[in-house]
Scaffold this motif. Structure first.
Motif, PDB file in Angstrom:
ATOM      1  N   ALA A 125       9.227  -2.338  17.890  1.00 18.15           N
ATOM      2  CA  ALA A 125      10.164  -3.036  17.004  1.00 18.15           C
ATOM      3  C   ALA A 125       9.447  -3.403  15.710  1.00 18.15           C
ATOM      4  CB  ALA A 125      10.688  -4.299  17.687  1.00 18.15           C
ATOM      5  N   LYS A 126      10.241  -3.629  14.643  1.00 18.92           N
ATOM      6  CA  LYS A 126       9.689  -4.077  13.361  1.00 18.92           C
ATOM      7  C   LYS A 126      10.271  -5.439  13.018  1.00 18.92           C
ATOM      8  CE  LYS A 126       8.415   0.252  11.158  1.00 18.92           C
ATOM      9  NZ  LYS A 126       8.647   1.194  10.072  1.00 18.92           N
ATOM     10  N   VAL A 127       9.482  -6.265  12.375  1.00 12.38           N
ATOM     11  CA  VAL A 127       9.942  -7.609  12.009  1.00 12.38           C
ATOM     12  C   VAL A 127      10.979  -7.503  10.893  1.00 12.38           C
ATOM     13  CG1 VAL A 127       9.245  -9.851  11.087  1.00 12.38           C
ATOM     14  CG2 VAL A 127       7.738  -8.622  12.654  1.00 12.38           C
ATOM     15  N   GLU A 128      12.148  -8.056  11.144  1.00 20.36           N
ATOM     16  CA  GLU A 128      13.197  -8.049  10.120  1.00 20.36           C
ATOM     17  C   GLU A 128      13.348  -9.407   9.444  1.00 20.36           C
ATOM     18  OE1 GLU A 128      16.654  -6.334  11.954  1.00 20.36           O
ATOM     19  OE2 GLU A 128      15.577  -4.451  12.308  1.00 20.36           O
ATOM     20  N   LYS A 129      13.021 -10.478  10.174  1.00 23.04           N
ATOM     21  CA  LYS A 129      13.043 -11.812   9.574  1.00 23.04           C
ATOM     22  C   LYS A 129      12.002 -12.665  10.274  1.00 23.04           C
ATOM     23  CE  LYS A 129      16.981 -12.804  12.524  1.00 23.04           C
ATOM     24  NZ  LYS A 129      18.318 -13.287  12.670  1.00 23.04           N
ATOM     25  N   ALA A 130      11.492 -13.652   9.542  1.00 23.92           N
ATOM     26  CA  ALA A 130      10.454 -14.515  10.105  1.00 23.92           C
ATOM     27  C   ALA A 130      10.579 -15.908   9.510  1.00 23.92           C
ATOM     28  CB  ALA A 130       9.073 -13.945   9.797  1.00 23.92           C
ATOM     29  N   LEU A 131      10.115 -16.896  10.251  1.00 28.61           N
ATOM     30  CA  LEU A 131      10.060 -18.256   9.721  1.00 28.61           C
ATOM     31  C   LEU A 131       9.044 -18.311   8.583  1.00 28.61           C
ATOM     32  CD1 LEU A 131       9.922 -20.852  12.652  1.00 28.61           C
ATOM     33  CD2 LEU A 131      11.790 -20.458  11.063  1.00 28.61           C
ATOM     34  N   PRO A 132       9.249 -19.197   7.595  1.00 19.61           N
ATOM     35  CA  PRO A 132       8.228 -19.359   6.554  1.00 19.61           C
ATOM     36  C   PRO A 132       6.903 -19.841   7.165  1.00 19.61           C
ATOM     37  CG  PRO A 132      10.279 -20.446   5.908  1.00 19.61           C
ATOM     38  CD  PRO A 132      10.429 -20.058   7.353  1.00 19.61           C
ATOM     39  N   LEU A 133       5.823 -19.396   6.545  1.00 19.28           N
ATOM     40  CA  LEU A 133       4.482 -19.727   7.021  1.00 19.28           C
ATOM     41  C   LEU A 133       3.614 -20.100   5.828  1.00 19.28           C
ATOM     42  CD1 LEU A 133       1.937 -19.479   8.956  1.00 19.28           C
ATOM     43  CD2 LEU A 133       1.984 -17.036   8.454  1.00 19.28           C
ATOM     44  N   GLY A 134       2.927 -21.234   5.943  1.00 20.11           N
ATOM     45  CA  GLY A 134       1.928 -21.613   4.941  1.00 20.11           C
ATOM     46  C   GLY A 134       0.576 -21.676   5.613  1.00 20.11           C
ATOM     47  N   THR A 135      -0.504 -21.512   4.846  1.00 18.60           N
ATOM     48  CA  THR A 135      -1.835 -21.593   5.451  1.00 18.60           C
ATOM     49  C   THR A 135      -2.757 -22.500   4.632  1.00 18.60           C
ATOM     50  OG1 THR A 135      -3.228 -19.878   4.396  1.00 18.60           O
ATOM     51  CG2 THR A 135      -1.511 -19.110   5.897  1.00 18.60           C
ATOM     52  N   VAL A 136      -3.662 -23.160   5.345  1.00 21.59           N
ATOM     53  CA  VAL A 136      -4.791 -23.857   4.722  1.00 21.59           C
ATOM     54  C   VAL A 136      -6.024 -23.207   5.332  1.00 21.59           C
ATOM     55  CG1 VAL A 136      -6.008 -26.042   4.393  1.00 21.59           C
ATOM     56  CG2 VAL A 136      -3.494 -26.011   4.474  1.00 21.59           C
ATOM     57  N   LEU A 137      -6.742 -22.434   4.518  1.00 18.41           N
ATOM     58  CA  LEU A 137      -7.822 -21.591   5.042  1.00 18.41           C
ATOM     59  C   LEU A 137      -9.117 -22.388   5.203  1.00 18.41           C
ATOM     60  CD1 LEU A 137      -8.402 -18.586   5.766  1.00 18.41           C
ATOM     61  CD2 LEU A 137      -9.301 -18.334   3.449  1.00 18.41           C
ATOM     62  N   THR A 138      -9.777 -22.228   6.348  1.00 13.42           N
ATOM     63  CA  THR A 138     -11.047 -22.926   6.587  1.00 13.42           C
ATOM     64  C   THR A 138     -12.198 -21.961   6.866  1.00 13.42           C
ATOM     65  OG1 THR A 138     -10.668 -23.114   8.969  1.00 13.42           O
ATOM     66  CG2 THR A 138      -9.811 -24.907   7.577  1.00 13.42           C
ATOM     67  N   LEU A 139     -11.946 -20.660   6.801  1.00 11.66           N
ATOM     68  CA  LEU A 139     -12.979 -19.668   7.103  1.00 11.66           C
ATOM     69  C   LEU A 139     -12.749 -18.420   6.262  1.00 11.66           C
ATOM     70  CD1 LEU A 139     -15.312 -18.689   9.034  1.00 11.66           C
ATOM     71  CD2 LEU A 139     -13.525 -17.791  10.513  1.00 11.66           C
ATOM     72  N   ALA A 140     -13.788 -18.000   5.535  1.00 11.42           N
ATOM     73  CA  ALA A 140     -13.684 -16.777   4.720  1.00 11.42           C
ATOM     74  C   ALA A 140     -14.055 -15.584   5.593  1.00 11.42           C
ATOM     75  CB  ALA A 140     -14.622 -16.875   3.525  1.00 11.42           C
ATOM     76  N   ALA A 141     -13.068 -14.755   5.915  1.00 15.53           N
ATOM     77  CA  ALA A 141     -13.371 -13.619   6.795  1.00 15.53           C
ATOM     78  C   ALA A 141     -12.298 -12.553   6.748  1.00 15.53           C
ATOM     79  CB  ALA A 141     -13.564 -14.093   8.237  1.00 15.53           C
ATOM     80  N   THR A 142     -11.101 -12.894   7.201  1.00 14.22           N
ATOM     81  CA  THR A 142     -10.149 -11.848   7.573  1.00 14.22           C
ATOM     82  C   THR A 142      -9.199 -11.419   6.465  1.00 14.22           C
ATOM     83  OG1 THR A 142      -8.382 -13.333   8.298  1.00 14.22           O
ATOM     84  CG2 THR A 142     -10.113 -12.844   9.891  1.00 14.22           C
ATOM     85  N   GLY A 143      -8.986 -12.269   5.463  1.00 16.46           N
ATOM     86  CA  GLY A 143      -7.987 -11.943   4.448  1.00 16.46           C
ATOM     87  C   GLY A 143      -6.564 -12.157   4.918  1.00 16.46           C
ATOM     88  N   SER A 144      -6.393 -12.690   6.130  1.00 19.36           N
ATOM     89  CA  SER A 144      -5.057 -12.857   6.721  1.00 19.36           C
ATOM     90  C   SER A 144      -4.180 -13.810   5.909  1.00 19.36           C
ATOM     91  CB  SER A 144      -5.192 -13.363   8.162  1.00 19.36           C
ATOM     92  OG  SER A 144      -3.978 -13.274   8.861  1.00 19.36           O
ATOM     93  N   GLU A 145      -4.829 -14.623   5.065  1.00 16.46           N
ATOM     94  CA  GLU A 145      -4.096 -15.591   4.246  1.00 16.46           C
ATOM     95  C   GLU A 145      -3.278 -14.935   3.140  1.00 16.46           C
ATOM     96  OE1 GLU A 145      -8.192 -14.915   2.543  1.00 16.46           O
ATOM     97  OE2 GLU A 145      -7.403 -15.335   4.546  1.00 16.46           O
ATOM     98  N   MET A 146      -3.520 -13.637   2.874  1.00 19.96           N
ATOM     99  CA  MET A 146      -2.782 -12.972   1.795  1.00 19.96           C
ATOM    100  C   MET A 146      -2.369 -11.555   2.188  1.00 19.96           C
ATOM    101  SD  MET A 146      -3.816 -12.851  -2.244  1.00 19.96           S
ATOM    102  CE  MET A 146      -2.548 -12.479  -3.482  1.00 19.96           C
ATOM    103  N   ASN A 147      -2.087 -11.359   3.482  1.00 20.22           N
ATOM    104  CA  ASN A 147      -1.515 -10.082   3.915  1.00 20.22           C
ATOM    105  C   ASN A 147      -0.581 -10.331   5.091  1.00 20.22           C
ATOM    106  OD1 ASN A 147      -2.933  -9.897   6.486  1.00 20.22           O
ATOM    107  ND2 ASN A 147      -4.762  -9.316   5.347  1.00 20.22           N
ATOM    108  N   LYS A 148       0.058  -9.277   5.581  1.00 16.27           N
ATOM    109  CA  LYS A 148       1.006  -9.506   6.679  1.00 16.27           C
ATOM    110  C   LYS A 148       0.514  -8.959   8.019  1.00 16.27           C
ATOM    111  CE  LYS A 148       4.151  -5.666   5.561  1.00 16.27           C
ATOM    112  NZ  LYS A 148       5.579  -5.332   5.407  1.00 16.27           N
ATOM    113  N   GLY A 149      -0.765  -8.604   8.060  1.00 14.77           N
ATOM    114  CA  GLY A 149      -1.345  -8.113   9.307  1.00 14.77           C
ATOM    115  C   GLY A 149      -1.590  -9.227  10.307  1.00 14.77           C
ATOM    116  N   SER A 150      -1.482  -8.888  11.579  1.00 18.56           N
ATOM    117  CA  SER A 150      -1.739  -9.853  12.648  1.00 18.56           C
ATOM    118  C   SER A 150      -2.272  -9.083  13.850  1.00 18.56           C
ATOM    119  CB  SER A 150      -0.437 -10.587  13.001  1.00 18.56           C
ATOM    120  OG  SER A 150      -0.525 -11.223  14.257  1.00 18.56           O
TER     121      SER A 150
END
Length: 385
Positions: A125-150
């Motif tokens: 399945a593909k995501v068609e809608k999602a709840l809003p998400l905000g982040t407060v980043l505490t670790l420099a590593a994954t870039g997940s704070e500015m992409n849609k990968g999980s």
């Protein structure tokens, strides 16, 4: 260069004291919030108390999902989805590193989906809608704070898969929030950031000078600031440069118009699905061995990497010798910063090589720089023992 469409809607809020911007985000997104975090470092650092003060001032109704694992598990995602539904929450605030953010993206997509959230990770399945998400980043590593990968681990089946979920609406990046990150996790973050660039830099796509130069600058910035931060974990400028580098390493820019690889990530996901090791540690072990296995596919690219990124002197060397010197420089750097170099460092032997090789290819052959099948993966894992 290949045709592409670039889209990234995440608002990046960077620098000292930016947590106060959370006020206006609560006004925009609502007061019923799921707060997601990891093992409690945000309480020790004082960040949790700052958040609670903001929530109190704004009259928020907050539910918490604490204890997200370093390799976030499907069972934890499902707990978060239940909390959203039972409490009719408006949005999610992820406070932590990539694990917490990846878990929160899964919750955001799963909360508005009638089926099993694992469907997204099995490509059913593909995501068609999602709840809003905000982040407060505490670790420099994954870039997940500015992409849609999980990336999520199904511990019951020992599978670890990535999916395209949802972009954060906003991400707050204050480098001071990374001061308390311990040395070993700082090292894993450095390894992860460099590995993200490697996955996009080693490509056969022609005529990509901008993307190549951008990738090389990120790598050199990480190498230089890694050395500074490991001398002083509270060096603001070094932490800031590592933080921004990790964000830009995987926010989509390096991949514009470029055929990327990602085989090494698939191999590491298989290892940590079975043995639950730190992702950045696994990458530091495997990546130089992937390089040794594939470099002959494009020696000029590896030669450039050696000279431009690692400063290898080409005088008196063949192109192949220069390429190999660059690969040796990667391993030497990982050794210098204290990253693991062998699977044996995590007490991993050869008894599950076939299981891991199988798990690395859930959807068929991996990689683009060189297509890898099960036997190739097994060989790279063997080199990594």
């Amino acid at each position: 260069m290949n045709p592409f469409t670039f889209y990234n809607p995440t608002e990046l809020i960077f620098g000292k004291g930016q947590l106060e911007k959370l006020d206006e985000k609560i006004d925009q997104l609502g007061k019923r919030i799921l707060l997601v975090y990891g093992g409690g470092s945000i309480k020790r650092s004082g960040l949790y108390d700052k958040l609670q003060a903001i929530f109190e001032k704004k009259g928020c109704h907050v539910r918490e999902l604490a204890g997200v694992e370093p390799n976030p598990r499907l069972s934890t995602v499902k707990k978060g989805i239940s909390l959203i539904r039972e409490n009719e929450l408006d949005w999610i605030l992820a406070v932590g590193g990539g694990s917490v953010i990846d878990c929160s993206k899964a919750i955001a997509g799963g909360a508005l989906y009638d089926g099993d959230v694992w469907d997204f990770y099995e490509r059913k399945a593909k995501v068609e809608k999602a709840l809003p998400l905000g982040t407060v980043l505490t670790l420099a590593a994954t870039g997940s704070e500015m992409n849609k990968g999980s990336v999520i681990t199904n511990w019951e089946t020992q599978q670890k898969h990535g999916a395209s979920m949802t972009f954060p609406t906003f991400s707050i990046l204050d480098p001071e929030n990374t001061f308390t990150v311990p040395r070993n996790q700082t090292v894993y973050g450095i390894s992860d950031t460099l590995s993200h660039v490697f996955e996009q830099y080693f490509s056969h796509t022609k005529e990509i000078p901008l993307q190549t130069g951008f990738a090389e600058t990120i790598m050199k910035t990480v190498i230089e600031n890694a050395r500074k931060v490991l001398q002083n974990l509270e060096d603001y400028d070094a932490r800031a440069n590592l933080m921004l580098s990790s964000t830009f390493a995987l926010n989509g820019l390096l991949a514009t118009g470029v055929e990327t690889d990602w085989a090494t990530h698939s191999i590491e996901h298989a290892v940590s699905a079975v043995y639950d090791i730190p992702h950045g540690g696994g990458l530091a072990i495997i990546f130089p061995n992937w390089m040794k296995y594939v470099y002959k596919e494009n020696i000029p690219r590896f030669k450039r990497f050696a000279v431009e990124v690692w400063g290898v002197d080409p005088a008196g060397k063949t192109d192949e010798e220069i390429a190999l010197a660059g690969i040796d420089a990667v391993r030497a750097f990982f050794n210098e910063i204290g990253a693991p170099s062998r699977l044996a460092d995590y007490n991993i032997g050869d008894d599950k090589l076939d299981v891991m090789a199988e798990k690395a290819l859930p959807f068929g052959p991996i990689g683009n720089f060189k297509k890898l099948g099960k036997e190739d993966v097994r060989e790279i894992l063997k080199m990594s023992l």
